[in-house]
Design a protein around this motif. Structure first.
Motif, PDB file in Angstrom:
ATOM      1  N   PRO A 149      59.807 135.620  56.897  1.00  0.00           N
ATOM      2  CA  PRO A 149      58.806 135.901  57.395  1.00  0.00           C
ATOM      3  C   PRO A 149      57.862 136.891  56.226  1.00  0.00           C
ATOM      4  O   PRO A 149      58.534 137.720  55.513  1.00  0.00           O
ATOM      5  N   ARG A 150      56.722 136.921  56.536  1.00  0.00           N
ATOM      6  CA  ARG A 150      55.833 137.785  55.386  1.00  0.00           C
ATOM      7  C   ARG A 150      56.264 139.317  55.753  1.00  0.00           C
ATOM      8  O   ARG A 150      56.830 139.698  56.664  1.00  0.00           O
ATOM      9  N   LEU A 151      55.918 139.875  54.575  1.00  0.00           N
ATOM     10  CA  LEU A 151      56.235 141.444  54.376  1.00  0.00           C
ATOM     11  C   LEU A 151      55.173 142.003  55.537  1.00  0.00           C
ATOM     12  O   LEU A 151      53.996 141.471  55.811  1.00  0.00           O
ATOM     13  N   LEU A 152      55.594 143.113  56.296  1.00  0.00           N
ATOM     14  CA  LEU A 152      54.808 143.578  57.002  1.00  0.00           C
ATOM     15  C   LEU A 152      53.724 144.848  56.300  1.00  0.00           C
ATOM     16  O   LEU A 152      54.437 145.676  55.412  1.00  0.00           O
ATOM     17  N   ASN A 153      52.723 144.809  56.647  1.00  0.00           N
ATOM     18  CA  ASN A 153      51.680 145.614  55.999  1.00  0.00           C
ATOM     19  C   ASN A 153      51.170 146.626  56.967  1.00  0.00           C
ATOM     20  O   ASN A 153      50.117 146.827  57.272  1.00  0.00           O
ATOM     21  N   LYS A 154      52.134 147.643  57.271  1.00  0.00           N
ATOM     22  CA  LYS A 154      51.724 148.783  58.294  1.00  0.00           C
ATOM     23  C   LYS A 154      52.370 149.907  57.806  1.00  0.00           C
ATOM     24  O   LYS A 154      53.511 149.886  57.215  1.00  0.00           O
ATOM     25  N   THR A 155      51.986 151.201  58.584  1.00  0.00           N
ATOM     26  CA  THR A 155      52.704 152.458  58.304  1.00  0.00           C
ATOM     27  C   THR A 155      53.522 152.223  59.599  1.00  0.00           C
ATOM     28  O   THR A 155      53.379 151.755  60.399  1.00  0.00           O
ATOM     29  N   ILE A 156      54.558 153.397  59.355  1.00  0.00           N
ATOM     30  CA  ILE A 156      55.531 153.682  60.411  1.00  0.00           C
ATOM     31  C   ILE A 156      54.911 153.974  61.737  1.00  0.00           C
ATOM     32  O   ILE A 156      55.165 153.672  62.928  1.00  0.00           O
ATOM     33  N   GLY A 157      53.719 154.767  61.642  1.00  0.00           N
ATOM     34  CA  GLY A 157      53.008 155.302  62.917  1.00  0.00           C
ATOM     35  C   GLY A 157      52.525 153.879  63.513  1.00  0.00           C
ATOM     36  O   GLY A 157      52.081 153.801  64.899  1.00  0.00           O
ATOM     37  N   GLN A 158      51.936 153.026  62.881  1.00  0.00           N
ATOM     38  CA  GLN A 158      51.419 151.869  63.319  1.00  0.00           C
ATOM     39  C   GLN A 158      52.447 150.888  63.742  1.00  0.00           C
ATOM     40  O   GLN A 158      52.175 150.199  64.914  1.00  0.00           O
ATOM     41  N   GLN A 159      53.468 150.823  63.174  1.00  0.00           N
ATOM     42  CA  GLN A 159      54.687 150.096  64.001  1.00  0.00           C
ATOM     43  C   GLN A 159      55.038 150.482  65.285  1.00  0.00           C
ATOM     44  O   GLN A 159      55.380 149.744  66.204  1.00  0.00           O
ATOM     45  N   LEU A 160      55.263 151.847  65.370  1.00  0.00           N
ATOM     46  CA  LEU A 160      55.723 152.473  66.456  1.00  0.00           C
ATOM     47  C   LEU A 160      54.799 152.378  67.748  1.00  0.00           C
ATOM     48  O   LEU A 160      54.900 151.965  68.754  1.00  0.00           O
ATOM     49  N   SER A 161      53.240 152.308  67.558  1.00  0.00           N
ATOM     50  CA  SER A 161      52.249 152.200  68.224  1.00  0.00           C
ATOM     51  C   SER A 161      52.522 150.593  68.732  1.00  0.00           C
ATOM     52  O   SER A 161      52.128 150.622  69.782  1.00  0.00           O
ATOM     53  N   GLU A 162      52.601 149.784  67.807  1.00  0.00           N
ATOM     54  CA  GLU A 162      52.646 148.334  68.290  1.00  0.00           C
ATOM     55  C   GLU A 162      53.884 148.138  69.236  1.00  0.00           C
ATOM     56  O   GLU A 162      53.758 147.250  70.066  1.00  0.00           O
ATOM     57  N   THR A 163      55.059 148.655  68.707  1.00  0.00           N
ATOM     58  CA  THR A 163      56.119 148.437  69.737  1.00  0.00           C
ATOM     59  C   THR A 163      56.139 149.434  70.841  1.00  0.00           C
ATOM     60  O   THR A 163      56.368 148.669  72.086  1.00  0.00           O
ATOM     61  N   ALA A 164      55.436 150.300  71.106  1.00  0.00           N
ATOM     62  CA  ALA A 164      55.155 150.973  72.208  1.00  0.00           C
ATOM     63  C   ALA A 164      54.232 150.195  73.188  1.00  0.00           C
ATOM     64  O   ALA A 164      54.440 150.147  74.403  1.00  0.00           O
ATOM     65  N   ALA A 165      53.346 149.535  72.532  1.00  0.00           N
ATOM     66  CA  ALA A 165      52.199 148.776  73.485  1.00  0.00           C
ATOM     67  C   ALA A 165      52.988 147.602  73.789  1.00  0.00           C
ATOM     68  O   ALA A 165      52.791 146.904  74.833  1.00  0.00           O
ATOM     69  N   ARG A 166      54.012 146.799  73.280  1.00  0.00           N
ATOM     70  CA  ARG A 166      54.806 145.801  73.771  1.00  0.00           C
ATOM     71  C   ARG A 166      55.712 146.154  74.716  1.00  0.00           C
ATOM     72  O   ARG A 166      56.084 145.338  75.658  1.00  0.00           O
ATOM     73  N   PHE A 167      56.579 147.410  74.408  1.00  0.00           N
ATOM     74  CA  PHE A 167      57.781 147.632  75.245  1.00  0.00           C
ATOM     75  C   PHE A 167      57.726 148.946  75.806  1.00  0.00           C
ATOM     76  O   PHE A 167      58.773 149.549  75.711  1.00  0.00           O
ATOM     77  N   GLY A 168      56.578 149.607  75.929  1.00  0.00           N
ATOM     78  CA  GLY A 168      56.407 150.999  76.425  1.00  0.00           C
ATOM     79  C   GLY A 168      57.317 151.674  77.361  1.00  0.00           C
ATOM     80  O   GLY A 168      57.782 152.680  77.291  1.00  0.00           O
ATOM     81  N   ALA A 169      57.695 150.621  78.554  1.00  0.00           N
ATOM     82  CA  ALA A 169      58.510 151.218  79.637  1.00  0.00           C
ATOM     83  C   ALA A 169      60.250 151.129  79.266  1.00  0.00           C
ATOM     84  O   ALA A 169      60.914 151.636  80.055  1.00  0.00           O
ATOM     85  N   ARG A 170      60.446 150.412  78.233  1.00  0.00           N
ATOM     86  CA  ARG A 170      61.773 149.902  77.843  1.00  0.00           C
ATOM     87  C   ARG A 170      62.423 151.381  77.226  1.00  0.00           C
ATOM     88  O   ARG A 170      61.685 152.351  76.449  1.00  0.00           O
ATOM     89  N   ASP A 171      63.804 151.354  77.387  1.00  0.00           N
ATOM     90  CA  ASP A 171      64.565 152.528  76.688  1.00  0.00           C
ATOM     91  C   ASP A 171      64.176 152.310  74.959  1.00  0.00           C
ATOM     92  O   ASP A 171      64.359 151.277  74.436  1.00  0.00           O
TER      93      ASP A 171
END
Length: 570
Positions: free
Chosen positions: A17-39
């Motif tokens: 897959p393609r390289l991710l073009n994002k900062t660490i903060g952007q990555q965490l925000s996206e992960t929290a938006a998808r899996f916010g309630a998960r451990d």
């Protein structure tokens, strides 16, 4: 249709897959938006659990506190601590607002700490109180006696002229006040997760911005500060997780140290890019707490260096624990003995464990086996090149790419190569050539299918009577002896042959072995010149905090013990 067989030791990774073009903060925000309630993070020794939404909010709150304390985008902040929740929060908080995190080895003492802080002009230091016999706050005070008389918000320290803030990691407000320092619990409380500055500064960051400095462990002189970017770390963590087939259902046990790439990238970032849970069994490695944690948390993944897996497998209580939840993980950090890999697969249920190879300067992984790599290749190689990277094996004499199966220096090129050594352009140019290749200093071979095998370090190769001997080959053979738990082989000076082989051996608990019996085991099975002349039985090897064996210390100890005259050797 069979794969094309290589005609030279050069391989390029997949383009998808393609390289991710994002900062660490952007990555965490996206992960929290998808899996916010998960451990997201479970720290067993601290009794703390955070969901992805809580991890996002608390790291943003800490970012706000840093800004309000006068730490700005581009400033450097040090972390001197073993594994804990605060370490991760600082890793993410600094990334949110473009502050560069400086990982400081917990094994450092005052002179090394001063060197690291001054080399990169750290403005703030976060430090744990103590660990076993290490009094970290005491060492900071030894360097900075001014702390006793100055306010914590206006430091002027002669030995550390750039340092303006020291924050000690307390336990929920417990413990005595520390003159000149701030408590972590009080410091983070001074921030606001909704502080608009955090988002405003975050919007100015790019994936190419430096965000982390890690000091490489040199055997001589002072270490160099490898500087990594968001792009380095986010993508390497992502492709590591892809090779492990991580999903949000996975729970990864991380007993390796966070100050090193193994914990911070192969652990934290692999999880954060896939929504998996990070599980810390303890602040430092302990085989029993790893086994307890895997069982209690139903971990599906486990990381470790070979010595950690050996300690877990050989723990007297190993058979008591249910490890059936395990599926995957990574063994890395130093060459992985084939016999140990076989035991991990068969006895720890790690049927999909992978081997990873890399170095701090390449963020760190360049090659990795995948969960579907055939077992024979998984136990005998470090897999193939990662996506979007290139690797080649070159002759030390000519610099030309060698044929498949021939040994030479491994070189890596691509997105993972570091930004450079902080403040040292000359050293950067020595390591990264004009064509962008990072020269690793590792001896390796590549077969016609592209699988890479690390033979050893160039500096560790033993030359005896005109023969080039690779210590790892002898180590792999000695691991097959039923009484040998662990073994390391080095060369020591010899006036007649150039070098003689020396083996340091750890015998399995409850077993006995002597040097003559081990030599007899070798005879007729390996060439005579590969049989170690010196065999020492030891309880442990000298090693770094990350579990890397310090062979140079073994060699130095043998030279001292044997009273060898190094000046008379070539």
């Amino acid at each position: 249709m069979s794969e094309t067989r290589l005609t030279s030791s050069y391989a390029r990774g997949a383009s998808e897959p393609r390289l991710l073009n994002k900062t660490i903060g952007q990555q965490l925000s996206e992960t929290a938006a998808r899996f916010g309630a998960r451990d997201a993070l479970i720290s067993r020794h601290q009794g703390l659990r955070l969901s992805y939404q809580q991890l996002l909010e608390q790291s943003q709150q800490l970012a706000s506190a840093l800004l309000r304390a006068g730490i700005a985008k581009g400033d450097r902040v040090g972390i001197w601590s073993h594994n804990n929740v605060e370490w991760v929060l600082l890793q993410l908080a600094t990334a949110h607002v473009g502050i560069i995190l400086v990982n400081i080895n917990p094994a450092y003492r005052t002179s090394e700490l001063a060197y690291a802080l001054n080399k990169v002009q750290c403005k703030a230091l976060f430090v744990m109180e103590r660990f076993k016999t290490s009094d970290y706050l005491g060492m900071v005070r030894a360097l900075a006696p001014e702390l006793e008389t100055q306010g914590s918000d206006a430091l002027q320290i002669e030995a550390l002229p750039d340092l303006r803030l020291v924050v000690w990691i307390d336990v929920a407000g417990q413990g005595q006040e520390q003159p000149g320092m701030q408590r972590f619990s009080r410091f983070i409380a001074s921030g606001d997760a909704a502080d608009p500055q955090v988002a405003q500064i975050g919007a100015t960051l790019t994936p190419y911005d430096p965000i982390n400095i890690q000091f490489t462990s040199g055997t001589t002189g002072f270490p160099k500060g490898a500087t990594l970017t968001h792009r380095n770390i986010v993508n390497n963590g992502y492709f590591i997780g892809e090779a492990m087939r991580l999903t949000e259902e996975d729970r990864l046990c991380i007993p390796v140290p966070l100050y090193h790439c193994f914990g911070m990238v192969l652990g934290n970032m692999a999880c954060m890019t896939h929504g998996a849970a990070m599980v810390y069994p303890n602040d430092g490695f302990d085989a029993l707490t790893v086994l307890e944690t895997v069982q209690a948390e139903r971990c599906t993944g486990l990381h470790g260096v070979p010595t950690m897996f050996i300690a877990e497998l050989d723990h007297p209580r190993f058979a008591e624990f249910d490890l059936s939840s395990l599926r995957t993980g990574i063994m890395a950090g130093s060459p992985c003995p084939i016999e140990v890999m076989k035991r991990v697969v068969s006895q720890m249920h790690l049927s999909q464990i992978t081997i990873a190879y890399g170095m701090t300067e390449t963020s760190p992984v360049s090659c990795q086996s995948s969960t579907d790599t055939p077992l024979d290749k998984r136990v005998s190689t470090v897999g193939k090149v990662h996506p979007h990277l290139e690797v080649k094996i070159v002759s030390a004499e000519t610099g030309e790419t060698v044929a498949p199966g021939q040994s030479g220096e491994l070189c890596t090129r691509g997105y993972s190569v570091m930004h450079g050594y902080w403040g040292d352009e000359a050293k950067t140019r020595e390591a990264i050539d004009a064509d962008g290749w990072m020269h690793t200093g590792d001896l390796a071979t590549m077969d016609a299918e592209g699988y890479v095998n690390i033979v050893g370090r160039i500096k560790d190769m033993v030359i005896r009577g005109g023969e080039n001997i690779y210590p790892r080959e002898i180590e792999e053979f000695l691991y097959t002896h039923p009484q040998v738990q662990d073994v390391q082989v080095v060369g020591v000076p010899d006036n007649r042959f150039g070098e003689e082989l020396c083996a340091w051996v750890i015998v399995k608990a409850g077993q006995s072995l002597d040097a003559e019996a081990l030599r007899s085991y070798c005879k007729g099975r390996v060439a005579h010149y590969k049989v170690p002349r010196y065999i020492e039985f030891v309880k442990a090897f000298p090693m770094t905090v990350t579990g890397k064996i310090q062979k140079f210390k073994i060699r130095e100890a043998m030279i001292e013990s044997l009273k060898l005259d190094v000046s008379q050797t070539a």
